[in-house]
Design an enzyme around this catalytic site. Structure first.
Site, PDB file in Angstrom:
ATOM      1  N   SER A 240       0.856  -1.183   0.000  1.00 46.32           N
ATOM      2  CA  SER A 240       0.000   0.000   0.000  1.00 46.32           C
ATOM      3  C   SER A 240       0.895   1.238   0.000  1.00 46.32           C
ATOM      4  O   SER A 240       2.117   1.142   0.031  1.00 46.32           O
ATOM      5  CB  SER A 240      -0.903   0.007   1.237  1.00 46.32           C
ATOM      6  OG  SER A 240      -0.117   0.115   2.421  1.00 46.32           O
ATOM      7  N   LYS A 241       0.254   2.411  -0.005  1.00 49.02           N
ATOM      8  CA  LYS A 241       1.027   3.650  -0.038  1.00 49.02           C
ATOM      9  C   LYS A 241       1.943   3.789   1.173  1.00 49.02           C
ATOM     10  O   LYS A 241       3.032   4.355   1.083  1.00 49.02           O
ATOM     11  CB  LYS A 241       0.093   4.857  -0.126  1.00 49.02           C
ATOM     12  CG  LYS A 241      -0.536   5.024  -1.509  1.00 49.02           C
ATOM     13  CD  LYS A 241      -1.346   6.310  -1.587  1.00 49.02           C
ATOM     14  CE  LYS A 241      -1.935   6.488  -2.982  1.00 49.02           C
ATOM     15  NZ  LYS A 241      -2.726   7.723  -3.082  1.00 49.02           N
ATOM     16  N   ARG A 242       1.505   3.256   2.306  1.00 49.15           N
ATOM     17  CA  ARG A 242       2.348   3.388   3.505  1.00 49.15           C
ATOM     18  C   ARG A 242       3.631   2.564   3.387  1.00 49.15           C
ATOM     19  O   ARG A 242       4.617   2.825   4.071  1.00 49.15           O
ATOM     20  CB  ARG A 242       1.567   2.990   4.764  1.00 49.15           C
ATOM     21  CG  ARG A 242       1.195   1.519   4.848  1.00 49.15           C
ATOM     22  CD  ARG A 242       0.275   1.243   6.038  1.00 49.15           C
ATOM     23  NE  ARG A 242      -0.184  -0.125   6.063  1.00 49.15           N
ATOM     24  CZ  ARG A 242       0.458  -1.127   6.635  1.00 49.15           C
ATOM     25  NH1 ARG A 242       1.628  -0.898   7.222  1.00 49.15           N
ATOM     26  NH2 ARG A 242      -0.024  -2.352   6.621  1.00 49.15           N
ATOM     27  N   HIS A 243       3.621   1.549   2.515  1.00 46.80           N
ATOM     28  CA  HIS A 243       4.811   0.733   2.294  1.00 46.80           C
ATOM     29  C   HIS A 243       5.719   1.328   1.227  1.00 46.80           C
ATOM     30  O   HIS A 243       6.895   0.994   1.143  1.00 46.80           O
ATOM     31  CB  HIS A 243       4.419  -0.681   1.829  1.00 46.80           C
ATOM     32  CG  HIS A 243       3.653  -1.471   2.843  1.00 46.80           C
ATOM     33  ND1 HIS A 243       2.405  -1.985   2.591  1.00 46.80           N
ATOM     34  CD2 HIS A 243       3.958  -1.835   4.103  1.00 46.80           C
ATOM     35  CE1 HIS A 243       1.974  -2.648   3.648  1.00 46.80           C
ATOM     36  NE2 HIS A 243       2.900  -2.564   4.574  1.00 46.80           N
TER      37      HIS A 243
END
Length: 470
Positions: A240-243
């Site tokens: 995801s974007k957090r990764h």
């Protein structure tokens, strides 16, 4: 057989990291086999497709250095061709018109739920005469899929994967408004483009069974499939974007080099022995799909950053200057002249050894082109506040005023100068660094002196030791 691969993104957002890897694998496989790598924009979802996303995809692929062959194909423009194939299948008795209304289908699903059966279309109109259709009903076109036996995909990554045909219903090819479905469009386009190998994420594996049946119904050769495991985050969860599931342009803006991204994406799910640093030329020579693993890979920003540092150290100095110049001019507010470019180029060797991104490289290079007098950061100001720091600088400058202006001569002179006063080299080097760079951190300071040149170095020192200074 000449290999033809394709990358077929939907223009509903940026070119994310998973899509970039898929494009890379297709590009490498085609280049390895001396084949073609084609680009298709699957823009049939008109509500979500945007020109901005199309541009972002083009820019991302170009930045990665993945040149495609011929003109990009836009799927929406081929809708008539897709519909023509569906109508031909009806004419051949391999597809049929289904007149079930949305309400009819919902009743069927409710009954299947109540009976605990899997929800699938039961072929209500498969063998019925269209004359029985309700007046004014607009039909969809469904594929007359095989009902017995099984469909087997011989996948170059997953191996033989099979599904019982009883689990697959008669999928819709044309909607009631006459528009083709994704499944139909993809198969027709892949056939017409001559695609020999479909290399994509394994989230498309379930689609492959239905697409295989459609190829067979059309009497076309089925391409070879290779479904690549997805990329996960460091915690094993879906990326995801957090990764770090950002667009390619975000990595460019964060200061990553395209060759570093290619190397890193290559190693996300593909391997060649213990090799970690793999040039693009080596990747083309080595790339085969048997090197792709079956387990999801994990995205690691630290590993990518370290790899980027390696490629920065290997990069041509003049190229690095051109890459960081726009950011330098934006930050300093000045247009870098020929002398400034010379300093940046000559000083790049010392700067790039420490940098892991072009952003870091930009920050470390600013002092070479900032206008005088330099602003001093807190530590630099403190280094020059020492009671004898400025006096030492004046004496040192006098000692080298007639010397050859090279880093070796300047360093040796400083060493002799410091030892003659019973001091360590740092006693001279630190105030020198402060005066010449405005910071307490820089490339080797005597290299900086040589790069700046005699006139500029002496002028900067004069700025902190001259008249009017405290």
């Amino acid at each position: 057989m000449s290999v033809v691969t394709r990358f077929a993104p939907s223009p509903t957002g940026f070119l994310h990291i998973g899509g970039a890897r898929t494009a890379l694998f297709n590009w490498l496989f085609a280049r390895h086999h001396g084949g073609q790598f084609l680009l298709r924009i699957e823009d049939t979802d008109r509500a979500r497709s945007t020109q901005q996303a199309v541009d972002a995809i083009f820019d991302g692929i170009k930045w990665l250095g993945l040149d495609w062959d011929g003109e990009a194909v836009f799927q929406f423009a081929r809708m008539d061709r897709h519909a023509e194939v569906a109508r031909q299948l009806v004419a051949e008795g391999k597809a049929y018109y289904c007149y079930c209304s949305p309400e009819d289908l919902e009743k069927i699903r409710e009954q299947q739920r109540a009976e605990g059966k899997p929800m699938r279309y039961p072929g209500v109109w498969r063998d019925r005469d269209p004359s029985e259709a309700p007046a004014g009903a607009k039909p969809v076109v469904r594929l007359k899929a095989p009902q017995d036996g099984e469909t087997v995909i011989s996948d170059l990554v997953q191996g033989d994967v099979r599904v019982a045909n009883a689990q697959l219903d008669d999928m819709v090819l044309l909607r009631a408004d006459g528009t083709p479905t994704y499944m139909l469009s993809v198969v027709v386009d892949d056939h017409d483009m001559g695609i020999t190998h479909v290399i994509r994420g394994d989230d498309h594996l379930t689609n492959a069974f239905r697409q295989y049946q459609l190829y067979k119904a059309c009497g076309w050769d089925v391409p070879t499939f290779a479904h690549i495991p997805l990329i996960h985050g460091p915690d094993g969860a879906k990326l995801s974007k957090r990764h770090g599931a950002l667009g390619a342009e975000a990595y460019r803006d964060m200061g990553f080099l395209p060759e570093a991204m290619r190397n890193y994406l290559l190693r996300l799910g593909w391997g060649h022995g213990d090799d970690e640093i793999i040039s693009t030329e080596q990747a083309i020579a080595w790339f085969e799909l048997n090197g792709v693993g079956r387990s999801p890979s994990r995205f690691d920003m630290t590993k990518l950053t370290n790899l980027n540092g390696h490629y920065i150290r290997q990069a041509d100095n003049a190229r690095l200057v051109e890459l960081i110049l726009p950011q330098i001019e934006a930050k300093t507010g000045v247009t870098v002249d020929a002398e400034g470019k010379r300093r940046l180029t000559d000083g790049m060797g010392g700067m790039k050894e420490r940098a892991k991104s072009l952003v870091e490289l930009t920050e470390s290079a600013l002092f070479y082109v900032r206008p005088r007098p330099l602003a001093l950061d807190e530590k630099a100001a403190k280094a020059l506040d020492d009671s004898d720091a400025r006096a030492l600088l004046k004496e040192y400058v006098q000692s080298v005023s007639g010397a050859e202006w090279t880093k070796q001569v300047l360093e040796e002179a400083a060493r002799v100068f410091a030892e003659g006063r019973g001091q360590k080299l740092g006693k001279v080097a630190q105030p020198l660094r402060a005066a010449l760079t405005g910071s307490s951190v820089s490339p080797p300071i005597f290299e900086v002196m040589e790069v700046l040149g005699r006139a500029e170095a002496l002028a900067r020192i004069e700025d902190v030791t001259g008249e009017g200074q405290p």
